[in-house]
Design a protein around this motif. Structure first.
Motif, PDB file in Angstrom:
ATOM      1  N   TYR A   1       4.719  -1.356   7.359  1.00 15.56           N
ATOM      2  CA  TYR A   1       4.053  -0.093   7.012  1.00 15.56           C
ATOM      3  C   TYR A   1       2.661  -0.078   7.665  1.00 15.56           C
ATOM      4  CZ  TYR A   1       7.658   1.227   3.657  1.00 15.56           C
ATOM      5  OH  TYR A   1       8.831   1.620   3.094  1.00 15.56           O
ATOM      6  N   SER A   2       2.119   1.124   7.828  1.00 15.51           N
ATOM      7  CA  SER A   2       0.783   1.190   8.412  1.00 15.51           C
ATOM      8  C   SER A   2      -0.052   2.265   7.706  1.00 15.51           C
ATOM      9  CB  SER A   2       0.876   1.489   9.909  1.00 15.51           C
ATOM     10  OG  SER A   2       1.604   2.674  10.103  1.00 15.51           O
ATOM     11  N   VAL A   3      -1.370   2.187   7.881  1.00 13.76           N
ATOM     12  CA  VAL A   3      -2.288   3.079   7.159  1.00 13.76           C
ATOM     13  C   VAL A   3      -2.687   4.252   8.053  1.00 13.76           C
ATOM     14  CG1 VAL A   3      -4.535   3.233   6.014  1.00 13.76           C
ATOM     15  CG2 VAL A   3      -3.165   1.150   5.801  1.00 13.76           C
TER      16      VAL A   3
ATOM     17  N   SER B   1      -6.086  -1.502   5.335  1.00 13.01           N
ATOM     18  CA  SER B   1      -5.337  -1.853   6.539  1.00 13.01           C
ATOM     19  C   SER B   1      -4.181  -2.764   6.111  1.00 13.01           C
ATOM     20  CB  SER B   1      -6.231  -2.548   7.560  1.00 13.01           C
ATOM     21  OG  SER B   1      -6.673  -3.788   7.050  1.00 13.01           O
ATOM     22  N   ILE B   2      -3.127  -2.779   6.923  1.00 15.02           N
ATOM     23  CA  ILE B   2      -1.963  -3.592   6.592  1.00 15.02           C
ATOM     24  C   ILE B   2      -1.690  -4.554   7.744  1.00 15.02           C
ATOM     25  CG2 ILE B   2       0.542  -3.554   6.161  1.00 15.02           C
ATOM     26  CD1 ILE B   2       0.075  -0.800   4.815  1.00 15.02           C
ATOM     27  N   ASP B   3      -1.612  -5.821   7.425  1.00 16.33           N
ATOM     28  CA  ASP B   3      -1.322  -6.838   8.436  1.00 16.33           C
ATOM     29  C   ASP B   3       0.196  -6.829   8.688  1.00 16.33           C
ATOM     30  OD1 ASP B   3      -0.802  -9.098   9.899  1.00 16.33           O
ATOM     31  OD2 ASP B   3      -2.277 -10.337   8.843  1.00 16.33           O
TER      32      ASP B   3
ATOM     33  N   TYR C   1      -2.223   9.711  -1.783  1.00 13.35           N
ATOM     34  CA  TYR C   1      -2.805  10.466  -0.662  1.00 13.35           C
ATOM     35  C   TYR C   1      -1.865  10.531   0.538  1.00 13.35           C
ATOM     36  CZ  TYR C   1      -6.672   9.220  -3.663  1.00 13.35           C
ATOM     37  OH  TYR C   1      -7.469   9.033  -4.766  1.00 13.35           O
ATOM     38  N   LYS C   2      -0.678   9.968   0.378  1.00 16.86           N
ATOM     39  CA  LYS C   2       0.297   9.895   1.479  1.00 16.86           C
ATOM     40  C   LYS C   2      -0.354   9.287   2.719  1.00 16.86           C
ATOM     41  CE  LYS C   2       2.977  13.806  -0.190  1.00 16.86           C
ATOM     42  NZ  LYS C   2       2.991  15.257  -0.169  1.00 16.86           N
ATOM     43  N   ALA C   3      -1.126   8.245   2.500  1.00 14.61           N
ATOM     44  CA  ALA C   3      -1.877   7.630   3.595  1.00 14.61           C
ATOM     45  C   ALA C   3      -1.170   6.405   4.164  1.00 14.61           C
ATOM     46  CB  ALA C   3      -3.276   7.249   3.117  1.00 14.61           C
ATOM     47  N   ILE C   4       0.040   6.124   3.682  1.00  7.35           N
ATOM     48  CA  ILE C   4       0.792   4.973   4.205  1.00  7.35           C
ATOM     49  C   ILE C   4       2.021   5.497   4.945  1.00  7.35           C
ATOM     50  CG2 ILE C   4       1.951   2.812   3.648  1.00  7.35           C
ATOM     51  CD1 ILE C   4      -0.743   2.540   2.490  1.00  7.35           C
TER      52      ILE C   4
END
Lengths: 296, 293
Positions: free
Chosen positions: B95-97, B62-64, B80-83
């Motif tokens: 940025y977010s997950v 997770s990104i704060d 995984y191109k998950a961001i």
């Protein structure tokens, strides 16, 4: 480019049947079609489309190779500490790799303070390209014994996208997806413009359809349903679709004649005028629905 | 204690119907549903859940947004191109997950210079111990789109083996998932027998060959049962010939019969719905399997 994914929670509900018949019908109508078989564990579409594969390329996943001369082993151990998949362990003071556990994240490369980690690569299977009755055909075949389908599905979709972008006209791309609701399905569905859910009017079919609907909703993908083998079970799938406001684009009647044709690798739409009619209407409805979504 | 796993390669060939039928035959066993992302066996066996457990496995990033400086290191590094990049029209440039794509490797947390990306434990499903009319059952539910189906399968199998030991049962009967990937491998590992359910279709035959390739790769003895054999007797014979060539004994054949669907609609095993017809055919399969075990 319109990207249509054909999916289902339950296996054996007719994903491939829908995919190959729709593809063949779109071709007949003069549209350009790119077909990607995203079921890399058990691909079947080629059995129905008379495919000639012209190219096979091994697909590999990054796995680490440790240079023993530069690696400090247990003196450092940074890669072993960081690997979330326990693909690296310390044994007799040295770093050992278990390539089959590796997910290919490359963290070990980034984290190694001594540049001792490079790429070895594990063979996942092959990505194949070919042609079938004037459509571009892409597929993957996972190596027997390999556990991870997801990166191979990604490779097949990348190849399909490159093929689609390469032509002169904008194609319809059809993705024949694997069953289930876990990570391989997520990979297969992501970026679809429209998801067609193949469902079966049985209790198992209904239960797994609900899971599939939950998934496409979570992913925010527009979707509609087709009931396959309509008449074999009960009406609960139809009721559910109505209650949930999910468009039912077609119902393919259950018949032994259809089952026999499928069992021999024949296209259902070639079995009877009735079935051809069902698929024509489905193709028409699908283009309408997918177009509606694209313009909204 | 023996473990038998029902697999097929292709989905929809009748694994769960065959599992339910075999569950109803012979002495009580422990049942395990290892098709954790589209489980159906409970629809026939109507288990009374006695234990429910959370399944935590792996991690998720997770990104704060408060701490994120939008440097893009995590986005660049994530294979995984998950961001996801910050939305161009959004106020906070963070940025977010995309959790459905995150495999929990921790690379983003490692490269993040501001401590915004962190790793959290991931709850990816539930598993249950239940009672059914044919014995205890261990089953599970993988949350939608989750990773680690193989690990949840392994958990279901471990618990079912322990239960069989405690109860003194001689057999764990496992309903397996379709395919040949991670959850199938986890279902087959260490099993005493794989029972492959095939249909006489060109697709099922293709998939049977691959799943038998898998059982041989892991040196697990296999038997085959041909479901709806009379839909295409030629294909059925060709599958039988393939099995003979590959030392896979035939455990039996089941006819095409609308009774399969009707039994399912009533929540019954075919042996309960039609004990004299389909039930007898299923009993032959059980006899062949029992003899082997």
């Amino acid at each position: 480019m319109t990207k249509i994914a054909i999916a289902s929670g339950k296996g054996g509900t007719g994903k491939t049947t829908l995919a190959v018949n729709l593809a063949a019908l779109f071709r007949e109508q003069g549209r350009r079609v790119v077909f990607a078989d995203c079921d890399v564990e058990e691909p079947n579409a080629h059995l129905f489309l008379d495919v000639t594969w012209s190219q096979e390329q091994p697909a590999t996943l990054f796995t680490p190779h440790i240079d023993e001369n530069t690696c400090l082993g247990e003196e450092c151990g940074e890669c072993v500490r960081l690997c979330a998949f326990k693909a690296l362990i310390l044994m007799a003071g040295e770093v050992m790799v278990f390539p089959e556990l590796c997910h290919g994240c490359t963290l070990c490369v980034k984290a190694c303070p001594h540049d001792a980690v490079s790429e070895a690569g594990r063979e996942l299977g092959i990505v194949r390209r070919g042609a079938a009755s004037n459509m571009d055909m892409l597929g993957g075949l996972m190596r027997v014994g390999e556990a991870m389908a997801t990166p191979l599905i990604r490779a097949v979709k990348d190849a399909a996208e490159a093929t689609a972008a390469g032509g002169s006209t904008d194609p319809i791309t059809i993705w024949d997806c694997p069953p289930g609701t876990a990570c391989p399905v997520i990979e297969a569905l992501s970026d679809a413009d429209y998801v067609l859910l193949a469902c079966e009017p049985t209790p198992f079919g209904l239960h797994d359809l609900k899971l599939a609907v939950g998934l496409v909703r979570e992913l925010g993908l527009p979707h509609g349903a087709v009931i396959n083998r309509d008449g074999m079970g009960d009406d609960r799938v139809k009721q559910y679709l109505t209650e949930e406001n999910i468009p039912l684009l077609a119902a393919i009647p259950h018949s032994l004649e259809a089952a026999r044709a499928c069992s021999e690798g024949k296209l259902l739409m070639e079995v009877s005028d009735e079935l051809r009619g069902v698929f024509s209407e489905l193709a028409h409805a699908l283009i309408g629905e997918a177009g509606k979504e694209a313009s909204s | 204690m023996k473990q038998m796993v029902i697999v097929s390669g292709k989905g929809g060939t009748g694994k769960t119907s065959v599992t339910a039928a075999l569950a109803s035959l012979g002495p009580d066993k422990v049942l395990a549903d290892c098709d954790v992302d589209a489980a159906d066996l409970h629809l026939v066996l109507t288990p009374q859940v006695s234990q429910e457990h959370e399944f935590w496995s792996g991690q998720v990033a997770s990104i704060d947004p408060e701490l994120c400086t939008a440097c893009g290191e995590c986005h660049q590094g994530c294979v995984y191109k998950a961001i996801a990049e910050p939305a161009s029209d959004s106020q906070d440039q963070a940025y977010s997950v995309l959790t459905e794509h995150c495999e929990g490797c921790g690379l983003c947390a490692y490269v993040c210079p501001s401590g915004a990306a962190i790793m959290n434990d991931r709850k990816s499903g539930r598993w249950f111990v239940s009672e059914t009319r044919f014995g205890s059952m261990v089953h599970a539910e993988l949350f939608l789109g989750e990773e680690n189906s193989g690990k949840l399968v392994t958990q279901v199998r471990t618990i079912s083996q322990e239960l069989a030991e405690t109860q003194g049962r001689g057999l764990v009967l496992v309903d397996g998932p379709p395919g040949i990937g991670c959850p199938v491998i986890a279902s087959l590992t260490g099993a005493d027998l794989a029972l492959v359910v095939a249909e006489p279709t060109i697709s099922a035959r293709h998939d049977l060959e691959r799943v038998i390739g898998l059982t041989q790769h892991f040196r697990i003895p296999a038997m085959a049962v041909i479901n709806k054999f009379d839909v295409n007797p030629d294909q059925a014979r060709s599958i039988e010939a393939f099995c003979r060539e590959h030392d896979v004994p035939l455990a039996g054949r089941l006819p095409y019969d609308p009774g399969f669907t009707r039994a399912q609609t009533k929540g019954q095993a075919i042996t309960e719905y039609d004990p004299r017809g389909l039930g007898k055919e299923a009993a032959k399969v059980w006899a062949a399997v029992e003899k082997y075990l």
